[in-house]
Design a protein around this motif. Structure first.
Motif, PDB file in Angstrom:
ATOM      1  N   LEU A 126       3.227  -3.507   0.976  1.00  0.00           N
ATOM      2  CA  LEU A 126       2.938  -4.320  -0.269  1.00  0.00           C
ATOM      3  C   LEU A 126       2.314  -3.455  -1.437  1.00  0.00           C
ATOM      4  CD1 LEU A 126       3.637  -6.828   1.620  1.00  0.00           C
ATOM      5  CD2 LEU A 126       1.654  -8.085   0.501  1.00  0.00           C
ATOM      6  N   ARG A 127       1.238  -2.595  -0.885  1.00  0.00           N
ATOM      7  CA  ARG A 127       0.513  -1.689  -1.537  1.00  0.00           C
ATOM      8  C   ARG A 127       1.121  -0.490  -2.186  1.00  0.00           C
ATOM      9  NH1 ARG A 127      -5.124  -2.768  -1.659  1.00  0.00           N
ATOM     10  NH2 ARG A 127      -5.219  -4.988  -2.308  1.00  0.00           N
ATOM     11  N   ASP A 128       1.968   0.003  -1.244  1.00  0.00           N
ATOM     12  CA  ASP A 128       2.819   1.113  -1.433  1.00  0.00           C
ATOM     13  C   ASP A 128       3.953   1.458  -0.917  1.00  0.00           C
ATOM     14  OD1 ASP A 128       3.357   3.831  -2.409  1.00  0.00           O
ATOM     15  OD2 ASP A 128       2.079   4.716  -0.864  1.00  0.00           O
ATOM     16  N   PRO A 129       5.168   0.171  -1.296  1.00  0.00           N
ATOM     17  CA  PRO A 129       6.055   0.174  -0.629  1.00  0.00           C
ATOM     18  C   PRO A 129       7.197   1.416  -0.638  1.00  0.00           C
ATOM     19  CG  PRO A 129       6.035  -1.289  -2.779  1.00  0.00           C
ATOM     20  CD  PRO A 129       4.839  -0.725  -2.398  1.00  0.00           C
ATOM     21  N   LYS A 130       7.277   2.091  -1.741  1.00  0.00           N
ATOM     22  CA  LYS A 130       8.048   3.335  -1.773  1.00  0.00           C
ATOM     23  C   LYS A 130       7.493   4.529  -1.402  1.00  0.00           C
ATOM     24  CE  LYS A 130      10.690   1.189  -5.672  1.00  0.00           C
ATOM     25  NZ  LYS A 130      11.298   1.337  -6.677  1.00  0.00           N
ATOM     26  N   PHE A 141       4.123 -11.435   0.969  1.00  0.00           N
ATOM     27  CA  PHE A 141       2.864 -11.511   1.526  1.00  0.00           C
ATOM     28  C   PHE A 141       2.893 -12.998   2.299  1.00  0.00           C
ATOM     29  CE2 PHE A 141       2.560 -14.788  -1.973  1.00  0.00           C
ATOM     30  CZ  PHE A 141       1.786 -15.375  -1.653  1.00  0.00           C
ATOM     31  N   LYS A 142       3.602 -13.643   2.195  1.00  0.00           N
ATOM     32  CA  LYS A 142       3.645 -15.114   3.011  1.00  0.00           C
ATOM     33  C   LYS A 142       4.146 -14.764   4.369  1.00  0.00           C
ATOM     34  CE  LYS A 142       4.036 -18.367  -0.806  1.00  0.00           C
ATOM     35  NZ  LYS A 142       4.899 -19.388  -1.228  1.00  0.00           N
ATOM     36  N   GLU A 143       4.800 -13.567   4.804  1.00  0.00           N
ATOM     37  CA  GLU A 143       5.266 -13.242   6.066  1.00  0.00           C
ATOM     38  C   GLU A 143       3.962 -12.724   6.770  1.00  0.00           C
ATOM     39  OE1 GLU A 143       9.894 -11.897   5.332  1.00  0.00           O
ATOM     40  OE2 GLU A 143       8.272 -10.563   4.882  1.00  0.00           O
ATOM     41  N   ILE A 144       3.188 -12.033   6.021  1.00  0.00           N
ATOM     42  CA  ILE A 144       1.886 -11.779   6.613  1.00  0.00           C
ATOM     43  C   ILE A 144       0.900 -12.680   7.030  1.00  0.00           C
ATOM     44  CG2 ILE A 144      -0.129 -10.100   6.355  1.00  0.00           C
ATOM     45  CD1 ILE A 144       1.445  -8.280   4.580  1.00  0.00           C
TER      46      ILE A 144
END
Length: 302
Positions: free
Chosen positions: A199-203, A289-292
């Motif tokens: 989420l914060r650094d996906p690439k 985020f909902k998966e987390i």
């Protein structure tokens, strides 16, 4: 006749204190002295809303005076401690009196700091008044409301301002619990930006553990206005930003139903196996985020 429940013995003062402890509290004790330290941190000396700027240290100091009186009226030895980057409240017990034992029981005496505190189950059974006081406690120590916290889809469109509730990166269960408690009061969470690499650094452009920052629960200001703050500058900023949102937006954020309506496939990240991640999400890939939230025990996805 209804049986007595622990929630029946909660008061607004106790609920607020539990929120403070859950958000930024730490238990310290020896056989002689028991302490709970609650930190009110500020990232800069000045906080800005739209037309107002606030001296954070001054506002926190003055706002804590009535808070300390509330705690002292409960019979708790309470002091304010001022330092450069934070202001703390120190609660002290020299004996295991009823207030210490009750608080210790409610926050579960196997946990000792905000890095792993959870919302006491009793709070979910409490009245709406006590739920709101608990959330105000959480927000007063972890909430940030300022001009820079906004959502904007294009430069020619208005900004929609948000409250950020920032939770320790080591505490992966609390964000979903806060969302659940808010939903019970009709307050919708807009999104949760977990401190996770997907989420914060996906690439993986920023490198290192840039992603391992606080989890940010984001709520539109006009929605959070029904809860509010006791810290004066936060509440003043909230009112100004909420009023601005109401003028520019007529749609409301819907309460979450647990479904994922929009999903962007994210690339795999080498830190999905990082030691900073807890077992419940380690070695898993997330596109939303909902998966987390589901892994963290979301009540809508069990």
């Amino acid at each position: 006749m209804e049986k007595n429940k622990i929630s029946n013995f909660l008061t607004p003062d106790i609920s607020y204190l539990l929120g403070l402890i859950t958000g930024r509290g730490e238990i310290q004790y020896t056989k002689d002295v028991k302490k709970i330290i609650i930190d009110f941190e500020y990232k800069s000396m000045t906080a800005k809303a739209l037309t107002k700027a606030f001296d954070q240290k001054l506002h926190i100091q003055t706002s804590l005076d009535p808070v300390i009186i509330r705690l002292q009226n409960m019979g708790i030895n309470t002091q304010k401690v001022v330092s450069d980057k934070k202001i703390s409240i120190a609660l002290k017990w020299e004996q295991e009196d009823i207030s210490w034992l009750f608080i210790k029981y409610l926050i579960n005496d196997t946990r000792f700091s905000y890095h792993d505190f959870e919302i006491p189950s009793t709070i979910f059974e409490a009245t709406d008044v006590n739920k709101k006081e608990f959330l105000r406690g959480i927000a007063d120590v972890t909430g940030y409301v300022r001009y820079s916290n906004y959502q904007q889809f294009a430069s020619n469109l208005p900004k929609r301002y948000r409250v950020y509730i920032e939770i320790s990166n080591r505490n992966w269960l609390l964000p979903a619990q806060i969302c659940q408690l808010q939903q019970g009061l009709g307050v919708a969470t807009q999104t949760i930006n977990y401190g996770h690499p997907n989420l914060r650094d996906p690439k993986n452009k920023k490198g290192g553990t840039f992603w391992a920052k606080e989890h940010q629960i984001k709520i539109f200001a006009e929605d959070f206005d029904t809860i509010g703050f006791y810290i004066s500058h936060k509440n003043e900023a909230l009112r100004e930003l909420a009023d601005n949102n109401k003028k520019n937006f007529i749609d409301r954020q819907l309460l979450c139903d647990g479904t994922i309506s929009r999903r962007t496939t994210k690339p795999s990240h080498p830190d999905e196996k990082h030691s900073k991640l807890p077992k419940v999400i380690k070695e898993k890939h997330f596109d939303s985020f909902k998966e987390i939230c589901k892994c963290a025990g979301c009540y809508l996805q069990t």
